[in-house]
Scaffold this active site. Structure first.
Site, PDB file in Angstrom:
ATOM      1  N   SER A  90       0.815  -1.225   0.000  1.00 41.70           N
ATOM      2  CA  SER A  90       0.000   0.000   0.000  1.00 41.70           C
ATOM      3  C   SER A  90       0.849   1.277   0.000  1.00 41.70           C
ATOM      4  O   SER A  90       1.616   1.497  -0.920  1.00 41.70           O
ATOM      5  CB  SER A  90      -0.967  -0.036   1.182  1.00 41.70           C
ATOM      6  OG  SER A  90      -1.862   1.023   1.116  1.00 41.70           O
ATOM      7  N   ASP A 229      -2.339   6.710  -3.329  1.00 39.57           N
ATOM      8  CA  ASP A 229      -1.258   6.046  -2.596  1.00 39.57           C
ATOM      9  C   ASP A 229      -0.637   4.989  -3.524  1.00 39.57           C
ATOM     10  O   ASP A 229      -1.014   4.896  -4.699  1.00 39.57           O
ATOM     11  CB  ASP A 229      -1.771   5.442  -1.274  1.00 39.57           C
ATOM     12  CG  ASP A 229      -2.649   4.231  -1.479  1.00 39.57           C
ATOM     13  OD1 ASP A 229      -3.293   4.143  -2.540  1.00 39.57           O
ATOM     14  OD2 ASP A 229      -2.698   3.356  -0.591  1.00 39.57           O
ATOM     15  N   ASP A 231      -0.905   1.815  -4.042  1.00 43.14           N
ATOM     16  CA  ASP A 231      -1.712   0.791  -4.714  1.00 43.14           C
ATOM     17  C   ASP A 231      -3.089   1.312  -5.122  1.00 43.14           C
ATOM     18  O   ASP A 231      -3.939   0.530  -5.569  1.00 43.14           O
ATOM     19  CB  ASP A 231      -1.826  -0.466  -3.858  1.00 43.14           C
ATOM     20  CG  ASP A 231      -2.591  -0.239  -2.562  1.00 43.14           C
ATOM     21  OD1 ASP A 231      -2.571   0.896  -2.066  1.00 43.14           O
ATOM     22  OD2 ASP A 231      -3.208  -1.188  -2.053  1.00 43.14           O
ATOM     23  N   ASP A 233      -5.842   2.187  -3.757  1.00 47.21           N
ATOM     24  CA  ASP A 233      -7.161   2.025  -3.142  1.00 47.21           C
ATOM     25  C   ASP A 233      -7.560   3.362  -2.509  1.00 47.21           C
ATOM     26  O   ASP A 233      -8.711   3.587  -2.185  1.00 47.21           O
ATOM     27  CB  ASP A 233      -7.206   0.855  -2.139  1.00 47.21           C
ATOM     28  CG  ASP A 233      -6.162   0.937  -1.052  1.00 47.21           C
ATOM     29  OD1 ASP A 233      -5.213   1.746  -1.170  1.00 47.21           O
ATOM     30  OD2 ASP A 233      -6.288   0.187  -0.066  1.00 47.21           O
TER      31      ASP A 233
HETATM   32 MG    MG Z   1      -3.430   1.501  -0.226  1.00 43.96          MG
END
Ligand code: MG
Length: 437
Positions: A90, A229, A231, A233
């Site tokens: 992440s 961020d 990744d 999400d």
């Molecule tokens: Mg993330």
């Protein structure tokens, strides 16, 4: 090896190794037979991916690789498999590696599913398949374009928009800018080449890491700035004046458009939500986007999110989808009267104070919390209490949350209110109660 609320995470080659990834693959492969695997652009992600795939294959699992994708893209791809495995840490620094697991509806594994995987990793008693039970690895090159098509089918831009996108050299670099161009936007990119060293900025999209985005939005007179961020999400925004939009305000902004009847947020969410959504049922959960997603699914709520920058649109997925959120934000701004900054400035402004005290109850301890709860019920103006995660009390014009830290022997205090005076008095009062106990 333990799952946290966002999967397994640790420094690569010390806490998370090829061996541990192999075990995770075997444990997942012992329960799920058709698994899709994706990864973020970290330097370690391919190494972890190969080890995890090897573990999955050794159990006789069908494996489909989608390559380097954002977490919501992998979660969307999971819809045609039994389970999705995302290799990502992440927003953590580049030396971290991690693994997140997803169900076909985009929901991250719940605690029961995670515990089951943890138990088989610990037991390490894997029944490996025979030589003729090992399947070839499949490759799916369409995961990104499928995700983009799904979003394009539900978003219509009202007028030409100039958007600056800062992907932090993360997984969305090959998705969000292209999606927004297909929607008809003029897109200027920043840090949008995947690079596991995260050379442009820290991969956590916090205000202090987004100085370049803010100044570029101002310089080119963009309508909005967007950052992800590592990744994707998560998604955060900068308004047309170059001002970072607080995530509490962005949560309110989305909530006002998405939540007709009901919305789900964690206990540490601002009272701004209650103020701008008077007719909407607001449910508060434990802190963590997976708890928000579970509650949305359980109650069939319209929308939910967390002020970390995670927005959950259940009509799209139970996975927080920063890429969909970016497109939806641009759509809203392009279709409504006024500039983004006008909408944000119109939201009420509250005072917030956060602090910590040493806590003898230990890390994450409940000891003493019952007594703290008893005392908090006597605070003048008390109207309501929520003890799902720490103790949250509501007053007429303020609220407070007292929560033991999950990582240090500390207790965290958050107080928010309509005026600074109210916040200061309440904060001191709570501090005194805790010190006396
Ligand atoms: Mg993330």
């Amino acid at each position: 090896m333990k799952f946290g609320s966002s999967g397994i995470r640790g420094v690569v080659n010390t806490e998370i190794t090829s061996e541990s990834a192999l075990c995770i693959g075997r444990a997942v492969g012992s329960e799920y037979h058709d698994v899709v695997v994706g990864r973020d652009p970290r330097t370690s992600s391919e190494m972890i991916e190969y080890a995890a795939i090897s573990g999955l294959l050794s159990m006789g699992c069908q494996v489909t690789r989608v390559g380097m994708v954002a977490t919501p893209t992998l979660a969307y791809a999971a819809r045609s498999h039994d389970c999705g495995v995302m290799i990502t840490a992440s927003h953590n620094p580049p030396e971290y590696a991690g693994v997140k697991l997803f169900n076909p509806d985009g929901m991250a594994f719940d605690s029961g599913q995670q515990e089951s995987i943890e138990r088989s990793i610990e037991g390490a008693d894997f029944k490996l398949t025979s030589w003729d039970g090992i399947h070839p690895v499949r490759t799916d090159k369409n995961a990104v374009s499928d995700h983009i098509s799904m979003i394009l089918s539900s978003i219509r831009i009202g007028k030409q928009m100039l958007v600056v996108v800062d992907c932090g050299c993360g997984a969305a670099s090959l998705t969000t800018p292209y999606l927004l161009r297909e929607l008809g936007c003029n897109v200027i990119t920043l840090n949008s080449q995947p690079d596991g060293f995260f050379p442009g900025r820290s991969s956590e999209p916090k205000e202090e890491n987004l100085a370049s985005l803010r100044s570029l939005v101002r310089e080119v007179h963009a309508d909005v700035g967007i950052a992800h961020d590592g990744d994707a999400d998560r998604m955060v925004a900068v308004d047309d004046t170059g001002r970072f939009v607080s995530n509490d305000k962005l949560l309110a902004f989305f909530g006002m458009r998405e939540a007709e009847r009901s919305m789900v947020v964690p206990v540490d969410t601002s009272m701004l939500i209650d103020a701008v959504l008077p007719g909407v049922t607001i449910t508060r959960t434990r802190v963590g986007d997976v708890y928000v997603a579970e509650e949305i699914k359980r109650t069939l709520a319209d929308f939910g999110g967390e002020a970390s920058g995670t927005w959950i649109f259940p009509k799209v997925s139970y996975c927080p989808d920063g890429i969909y959120a970016a497109a939806r934000l641009v759509e809203i701004i392009s279709r409504e009267e006024g500039r983004f900054s006008d909408h944000i400035s119109a939201l009420p402004e509250y005072e917030i104070k956060r602090g910590t005290l040493p806590y003898r109850g230990g890390i994450g301890g409940r000891d003493g919390m019952n007594r703290i709860e008893e005392e908090l019920r006597t605070v003048p103006g008390f109207t309501d209490i929520n003890t799902l995660d720490g103790v949250r009390i509501a007053l007429d014009d303020a609220w407070a949350l007292v929560r033991p830290s999950g990582t240090e022997p500390l207790i965290r205090i958050t107080v928010e209110g309509k005026t600074k005076a109210v916040v200061d008095i309440l904060y001191l009062h709570i501090e005194k109660i805790i010190k006396e106990l």
